[in-house]
Design a protein around this motif. Structure first.
Motif, mmCIF file in Angstrom:
data_model
loop_
_atom_site.group_PDB
_atom_site.id
_atom_site.type_symbol
_atom_site.label_atom_id
_atom_site.label_comp_id
_atom_site.label_asym_id
_atom_site.label_seq_id
_atom_site.Cartn_x
_atom_site.Cartn_y
_atom_site.Cartn_z
ATOM 1 N N VAL A 101 142.713 21.843 114.889
ATOM 2 C CA VAL A 101 143.797 20.476 115.234
ATOM 3 C C VAL A 101 143.031 20.489 116.883
ATOM 4 O O VAL A 101 142.797 21.412 117.732
ATOM 5 N N VAL A 102 142.404 19.313 117.014
ATOM 6 C CA VAL A 102 141.732 18.845 118.282
ATOM 7 C C VAL A 102 142.644 17.745 118.869
ATOM 8 O O VAL A 102 143.251 16.701 118.194
ATOM 9 N N PHE B 35 135.876 23.741 108.722
ATOM 10 C CA PHE B 35 137.529 24.337 108.404
ATOM 11 C C PHE B 35 137.912 23.333 107.038
ATOM 12 O O PHE B 35 137.269 22.370 106.681
ATOM 13 N N SER B 36 138.837 24.139 106.531
ATOM 14 C CA SER B 36 139.352 23.319 105.527
ATOM 15 C C SER B 36 140.230 22.251 105.641
ATOM 16 O O SER B 36 140.574 21.383 104.827
ATOM 17 N N HIS C 34 134.410 32.861 113.805
ATOM 18 C CA HIS C 34 134.330 32.978 112.251
ATOM 19 C C HIS C 34 135.190 31.693 111.764
ATOM 20 O O HIS C 34 135.956 30.829 112.317
ATOM 21 N N ASP C 35 134.906 31.378 110.348
ATOM 22 C CA ASP C 35 135.617 30.302 109.806
ATOM 23 C C ASP C 35 137.212 30.494 109.806
ATOM 24 O O ASP C 35 137.701 31.525 109.869
ATOM 25 N N THR D 158 144.329 29.242 112.829
ATOM 26 C CA THR D 158 144.238 27.868 113.359
ATOM 27 C C THR D 158 143.508 28.028 114.618
ATOM 28 O O THR D 158 143.835 28.717 115.422
ATOM 29 N N VAL D 159 142.698 27.060 114.711
ATOM 30 C CA VAL D 159 141.814 26.766 115.972
ATOM 31 C C VAL D 159 142.662 25.538 116.693
ATOM 32 O O VAL D 159 142.414 24.523 116.162
ATOM 33 N N VAL D 160 142.866 25.444 118.035
ATOM 34 C CA VAL D 160 143.494 24.475 118.523
ATOM 35 C C VAL D 160 142.677 23.905 119.882
ATOM 36 O O VAL D 160 142.446 24.996 120.728
#
Length: 392
Positions: free
Chosen positions: A322-323, A343-344, A316-317, A232-234
């Motif tokens: 979540v923004v 992102f998926s 990386h992918d 996850t990227v937040v």
């Protein structure tokens, strides 16, 4: 307690000035009774000063717990007082400085060798380092003309962290190899090469990359990641123009809850702010550094969604992004859409006092006026697209 210097109060200053004025007026006008009244007032001031100066012998200790606390949950102080005198002590007050506020704790009169413990609550409305103390034991005369203080203990730092709501992380459900081959065909199952880093004590010697080590002169090892784990990227929007002070605190609560949900299942998390900060917590790491960052992150007037987009696109992918933001404009939403394409799963959370901003339809949009509001929809609303203002 020790003999202390005195601080005259505003009432004491008024009484002292009145006594001097009466004395002078009686002398000038030749009224002996008026002069005697002035002397009596001044004598009372002196007696009040002497009685306050000789403060009781009390053993005082205080403890603050816990040292880390979630925002909105109280920390507690405990003052222990023992009367070491051979006679009854007078009542006094303990004053604890908490940030820019003060907490007053009444300490009753104590009998000979008697002790008491008094608990009090410290309110934690804002994240960050909360300085508590030093504690001051204060005594005044019965007329409130003078005050005497003694400092007890040192300043104590309480770290106020974001409030974390129970949350389920978004599922991933895909396996992919960062360099092309399918992860389930890799020699190590779903583990795949990610990057090179310097050797640290305890690393498996079989992971040393000898060619890179020879070229750099530093022992380098291969870093692997498990591509089966949902990552996850937040992204946190830190632009102060997009929030009220309370809504920014709620935005950080949302971020902390998403991060905690992922870390609770040992999923990797990357945290990025629009002011340029970035921090990666790999699978299985405790993420204490990220907790400290979230406790200290503050709004600024330089945060730009475009900066966060550039940082995200260099990664990386990942499975989920979540923004979390406030009142975003159309240009900000274009940047969010640019990030979401990698992102998926893409989720935008906006914290607004009421419906103002435009809708975002490139992924899931959750909007609300508090962290609990939007995270309740996350948790129990099935993450269906939610229009701002709460309508689905």
């Amino acid at each position: 307690m020790n003999r202390l210097g005195l601080r005259i109060t505003s009432v004491g200053t008024t009484v002292l000035a009145s006594g001097v004025s009466i004395l002078i007026l009686g002398y000038v006008l030749g009224y002996r009774s008026l002069s005697i009244a002035g002397v009596a007032v001044l004598l009372g001031v002196v007696i009040a000063a002497v009685s306050t100066m000789t403060v009781p012998q009390l053993d005082v200790a205080r403890v603050i717990e816990p040292q880390r606390v979630a925002r909105g949950n109280p920390a507690h102080g405990l003052v222990s007082v023992k009367n070491q005198q051979g006679h009854r002590s007078r009542a006094c007050s303990a004053i604890e400085v908490v940030g820019d506020r003060s907490v007053h704790v009444a300490i009753p009169a104590l009998g000979r060798r008697q002790s008491i413990a008094v608990a009090y609550e410290l309110v934690t409305h804002r994240r960050g380092e909360l300085l508590v103390g030093p504690l001051s034991i204060q005594r005044s005369d019965p007329f409130g003309l003078f005050e005497a203080n003694r400092m007890v203990g040192e300043k104590v730092s309480v770290l106020v962290e974001p409030n974390i709501y129970p949350l389920d992380p978004r599922p991933a459900g895909r396996l992919r190899h960062l360099e092309g081959p399918r992860s389930d065909k890799a020699s190590q199952g779903t583990m795949t090469f990610h990057s090179l880093r310097e050797y640290t004590l305890g690393d498996d010697i079989r992971r040393v990359h000898w060619r890179s080590s020879a070229r750099t002169g530093t022992l380098m090892v291969k870093e692997h990641v498990d591509t089966s784990l949902p990552s996850t990227v937040v992204v946190l929007d830190t632009n102060s123009a997009h929030y009220t002070a309370d809504l920014f605190e709620d935005a950080v609560d949302v971020v902390a809850s998403v991060v905690a949900a992922s870390q609770g299942r040992n999923f990797p998390v990357r945290f990025i702010t629009t002011s340029g900060s970035t921090l990666l917590v790999r699978a299985g790491q405790r993420g204490q550094e990220l907790r400290d960052v979230l406790a200290a992150v503050a709004p600024d007037d330089a945060g730009a969604m475009e900066r966060a987009t550039g940082e995200v696109l260099r990664c990386h992918d990942h499975d989920t992004i979540v923004v979390v933001g406030g009142l975003l404009n159309l240009e900000d939403l274009v940047q969010v859409s640019s990030m979401a394409r990698r992102f998926s799963n893409a989720i935008l959370v906006t914290l607004q006092p009421e419906q103002h901003g435009p809708l975002w339809n490139a992924g899931t949009h959750l909007n609300g006026d508090s962290a609990s509001n939007v995270l309740t929809r996350w948790q129990f609303g099935g993450l269906a697209d939610v229009a701002p203002g709460g309508s689905q």
